[in-house]
Design a protein around this motif. Sequence first.
Motif, PDB file in Angstrom:
ATOM      1  N   LEU A 166     -12.103  16.565  10.533  1.00  0.00           N
ATOM      2  CA  LEU A 166     -11.428  15.988   9.376  1.00  0.00           C
ATOM      3  C   LEU A 166     -11.962  14.591   9.080  1.00  0.00           C
ATOM      4  O   LEU A 166     -12.139  14.220   7.919  1.00  0.00           O
ATOM      5  N   GLU A 167     -12.258  13.851  10.115  1.00  0.00           N
ATOM      6  CA  GLU A 167     -12.807  12.507   9.921  1.00  0.00           C
ATOM      7  C   GLU A 167     -14.131  12.577   9.156  1.00  0.00           C
ATOM      8  O   GLU A 167     -14.350  11.832   8.199  1.00  0.00           O
ATOM      9  N   ALA A 168     -14.988  13.505   9.545  1.00  0.00           N
ATOM     10  CA  ALA A 168     -16.279  13.666   8.861  1.00  0.00           C
ATOM     11  C   ALA A 168     -16.092  14.123   7.414  1.00  0.00           C
ATOM     12  O   ALA A 168     -16.762  13.625   6.500  1.00  0.00           O
ATOM     13  N   ARG A 169     -15.178  15.041   7.175  1.00  0.00           N
ATOM     14  CA  ARG A 169     -14.914  15.511   5.811  1.00  0.00           C
ATOM     15  C   ARG A 169     -14.395  14.373   4.935  1.00  0.00           C
ATOM     16  O   ARG A 169     -14.789  14.230   3.785  1.00  0.00           O
ATOM     17  N   ALA A 170     -13.487  13.597   5.486  1.00  0.00           N
ATOM     18  CA  ALA A 170     -12.923  12.480   4.732  1.00  0.00           C
ATOM     19  C   ALA A 170     -14.004  11.452   4.398  1.00  0.00           C
ATOM     20  O   ALA A 170     -14.108  10.996   3.255  1.00  0.00           O
ATOM     21  N   GLN A 171     -14.811  11.106   5.380  1.00  0.00           N
ATOM     22  CA  GLN A 171     -15.871  10.128   5.151  1.00  0.00           C
ATOM     23  C   GLN A 171     -16.873  10.638   4.112  1.00  0.00           C
ATOM     24  O   GLN A 171     -17.315   9.865   3.253  1.00  0.00           O
ATOM     25  N   ALA A 172     -17.191  11.922   4.156  1.00  0.00           N
ATOM     26  CA  ALA A 172     -18.105  12.509   3.169  1.00  0.00           C
ATOM     27  C   ALA A 172     -17.521  12.445   1.761  1.00  0.00           C
ATOM     28  O   ALA A 172     -18.258  12.390   0.776  1.00  0.00           O
ATOM     29  N   ALA A 173     -16.187  12.413   1.669  1.00  0.00           N
ATOM     30  CA  ALA A 173     -15.508  12.328   0.369  1.00  0.00           C
ATOM     31  C   ALA A 173     -15.260  10.875  -0.048  1.00  0.00           C
ATOM     32  O   ALA A 173     -14.583  10.620  -1.035  1.00  0.00           O
TER      33      ALA A 173
ATOM     34  N   LYS B  50       0.834  -1.195   0.000  1.00  0.00           N
ATOM     35  CA  LYS B  50       0.000   0.000   0.000  1.00  0.00           C
ATOM     36  C   LYS B  50       0.873   1.252   0.000  1.00  0.00           C
ATOM     37  O   LYS B  50       1.578   1.507   0.966  1.00  0.00           O
ATOM     38  N   LYS B  51       0.821   2.010  -1.094  1.00  0.00           N
ATOM     39  CA  LYS B  51       1.568   3.262  -1.173  1.00  0.00           C
ATOM     40  C   LYS B  51       1.011   4.197  -0.105  1.00  0.00           C
ATOM     41  O   LYS B  51      -0.187   4.482  -0.071  1.00  0.00           O
ATOM     42  N   THR B  52       1.888   4.651   0.770  1.00  0.00           N
ATOM     43  CA  THR B  52       1.470   5.396   1.956  1.00  0.00           C
ATOM     44  C   THR B  52       2.118   6.768   2.010  1.00  0.00           C
ATOM     45  O   THR B  52       3.326   6.893   1.860  1.00  0.00           O
ATOM     46  N   LEU B  53       1.295   7.768   2.237  1.00  0.00           N
ATOM     47  CA  LEU B  53       1.756   9.142   2.411  1.00  0.00           C
ATOM     48  C   LEU B  53       1.798   9.423   3.906  1.00  0.00           C
ATOM     49  O   LEU B  53       0.795   9.232   4.599  1.00  0.00           O
ATOM     50  N   ILE B  54       2.949   9.828   4.385  1.00  0.00           N
ATOM     51  CA  ILE B  54       3.135  10.147   5.804  1.00  0.00           C
ATOM     52  C   ILE B  54       3.110  11.664   5.941  1.00  0.00           C
ATOM     53  O   ILE B  54       3.991  12.348   5.422  1.00  0.00           O
ATOM     54  N   ILE B  55       2.099  12.183   6.620  1.00  0.00           N
ATOM     55  CA  ILE B  55       2.034  13.625   6.868  1.00  0.00           C
ATOM     56  C   ILE B  55       2.560  13.876   8.280  1.00  0.00           C
ATOM     57  O   ILE B  55       2.009  13.365   9.252  1.00  0.00           O
ATOM     58  N   GLY B  56       3.643  14.634   8.343  1.00  0.00           N
ATOM     59  CA  GLY B  56       4.323  14.884   9.605  1.00  0.00           C
ATOM     60  C   GLY B  56       5.640  14.130   9.672  1.00  0.00           C
ATOM     61  O   GLY B  56       6.182  13.895  10.752  1.00  0.00           O
ATOM     62  N   ALA B  57       6.160  13.762   8.495  1.00  0.00           N
ATOM     63  CA  ALA B  57       7.440  13.046   8.429  1.00  0.00           C
ATOM     64  C   ALA B  57       8.551  13.897   9.042  1.00  0.00           C
ATOM     65  O   ALA B  57       8.538  15.125   8.935  1.00  0.00           O
TER      66      ALA B  57
ATOM     67  N   ILE C 270       0.503  14.645  12.629  1.00  0.00           N
ATOM     68  CA  ILE C 270       0.392  16.058  13.011  1.00  0.00           C
ATOM     69  C   ILE C 270      -0.876  16.215  13.827  1.00  0.00           C
ATOM     70  O   ILE C 270      -1.862  15.513  13.595  1.00  0.00           O
ATOM     71  N   GLY C 271      -0.845  17.135  14.773  1.00  0.00           N
ATOM     72  CA  GLY C 271      -1.973  17.327  15.664  1.00  0.00           C
ATOM     73  C   GLY C 271      -3.160  17.996  14.981  1.00  0.00           C
ATOM     74  O   GLY C 271      -3.024  18.604  13.910  1.00  0.00           O
ATOM     75  N   PRO C 272      -4.318  17.894  15.609  1.00  0.00           N
ATOM     76  CA  PRO C 272      -5.532  18.491  15.048  1.00  0.00           C
ATOM     77  C   PRO C 272      -5.422  19.988  14.793  1.00  0.00           C
ATOM     78  O   PRO C 272      -6.041  20.508  13.866  1.00  0.00           O
ATOM     79  N   GLN C 273      -4.608  20.688  15.571  1.00  0.00           N
ATOM     80  CA  GLN C 273      -4.472  22.134  15.401  1.00  0.00           C
ATOM     81  C   GLN C 273      -3.768  22.488  14.098  1.00  0.00           C
ATOM     82  O   GLN C 273      -3.974  23.573  13.542  1.00  0.00           O
ATOM     83  N   THR C 274      -2.950  21.605  13.574  1.00  0.00           N
ATOM     84  CA  THR C 274      -2.205  21.830  12.329  1.00  0.00           C
ATOM     85  C   THR C 274      -2.934  21.256  11.115  1.00  0.00           C
ATOM     86  O   THR C 274      -2.713  21.697   9.987  1.00  0.00           O
ATOM     87  N   GLN C 275      -3.804  20.318  11.326  1.00  0.00           N
ATOM     88  CA  GLN C 275      -4.445  19.599  10.230  1.00  0.00           C
ATOM     89  C   GLN C 275      -5.263  20.465   9.264  1.00  0.00           C
ATOM     90  O   GLN C 275      -5.283  20.151   8.070  1.00  0.00           O
ATOM     91  N   PRO C 276      -5.932  21.541   9.710  1.00  0.00           N
ATOM     92  CA  PRO C 276      -6.710  22.325   8.742  1.00  0.00           C
ATOM     93  C   PRO C 276      -5.906  22.796   7.529  1.00  0.00           C
ATOM     94  O   PRO C 276      -6.460  22.919   6.434  1.00  0.00           O
ATOM     95  N   LEU C 277      -4.608  23.007   7.695  1.00  0.00           N
ATOM     96  CA  LEU C 277      -3.766  23.394   6.567  1.00  0.00           C
ATOM     97  C   LEU C 277      -3.706  22.301   5.502  1.00  0.00           C
ATOM     98  O   LEU C 277      -3.365  22.568   4.343  1.00  0.00           O
ATOM     99  N   TYR C 278      -4.020  21.072   5.888  1.00  0.00           N
ATOM    100  CA  TYR C 278      -3.901  19.920   5.003  1.00  0.00           C
ATOM    101  C   TYR C 278      -5.245  19.345   4.558  1.00  0.00           C
ATOM    102  O   TYR C 278      -5.263  18.372   3.798  1.00  0.00           O
ATOM    103  N   TYR C 279      -6.366  19.881   5.022  1.00  0.00           N
ATOM    104  CA  TYR C 279      -7.680  19.321   4.694  1.00  0.00           C
ATOM    105  C   TYR C 279      -7.856  19.126   3.189  1.00  0.00           C
ATOM    106  O   TYR C 279      -8.169  18.029   2.733  1.00  0.00           O
ATOM    107  N   ASP C 280      -7.696  20.187   2.412  1.00  0.00           N
ATOM    108  CA  ASP C 280      -7.902  20.091   0.964  1.00  0.00           C
ATOM    109  C   ASP C 280      -6.911  19.124   0.331  1.00  0.00           C
ATOM    110  O   ASP C 280      -7.272  18.346  -0.552  1.00  0.00           O
ATOM    111  N   TYR C 281      -5.674  19.180   0.767  1.00  0.00           N
ATOM    112  CA  TYR C 281      -4.642  18.292   0.236  1.00  0.00           C
ATOM    113  C   TYR C 281      -5.032  16.826   0.450  1.00  0.00           C
ATOM    114  O   TYR C 281      -4.942  16.001  -0.464  1.00  0.00           O
ATOM    115  N   ILE C 282      -5.476  16.507   1.648  1.00  0.00           N
ATOM    116  CA  ILE C 282      -5.877  15.133   1.976  1.00  0.00           C
ATOM    117  C   ILE C 282      -7.072  14.712   1.129  1.00  0.00           C
ATOM    118  O   ILE C 282      -7.055  13.646   0.505  1.00  0.00           O
TER     119      ILE C 282
END
Length: 121
Positions: free
Chosen positions: A96-103, A4-11, A65-77
């Motif tokens: 973010l969990e709800a946004r991802a599930q909706a997508a 599984k090709k995996t993207l690590i956010i917060g490397a 990365i913590g929830p406080q930083t994640q909004p910067l990555y919402y669209d990217y994810i």
Amino acid sequence: MDKKKTLIIGATPNPARYAYLAAHRLVDAGHEIVNIGIKKGEVAGVAIQPAGDPLPDIHSITLYIGPQTQPLYYDYIIHTKPQRLIFNPGTENPELEARAQAAGIDTIRACTLVLLSTNQY
């Protein structure tokens, strides 16, 4: 086991961090990784790069990365369109969990290291 090709956010190149350990264990298990982060350097032989255009063919994104930083990555994810988004301990984020599930992205609250060590990745 499927690879599984995996993207690590917060490397990070810091060997004391879980993202560093996960990168090495993913590669050791035969998974291709992409490292996204703000630190310079490389992890498990793969350069750390900033988030840019969404990447194709990503099976899983694992968050370090913590929830406080994640909004910067919402669209990217969301635009990367992974099959699965893994919220490692401390990264849980209902918005973010709800946004991802909706997508149409499966979400899981789990530890990537545990998933790998128990052959559940």
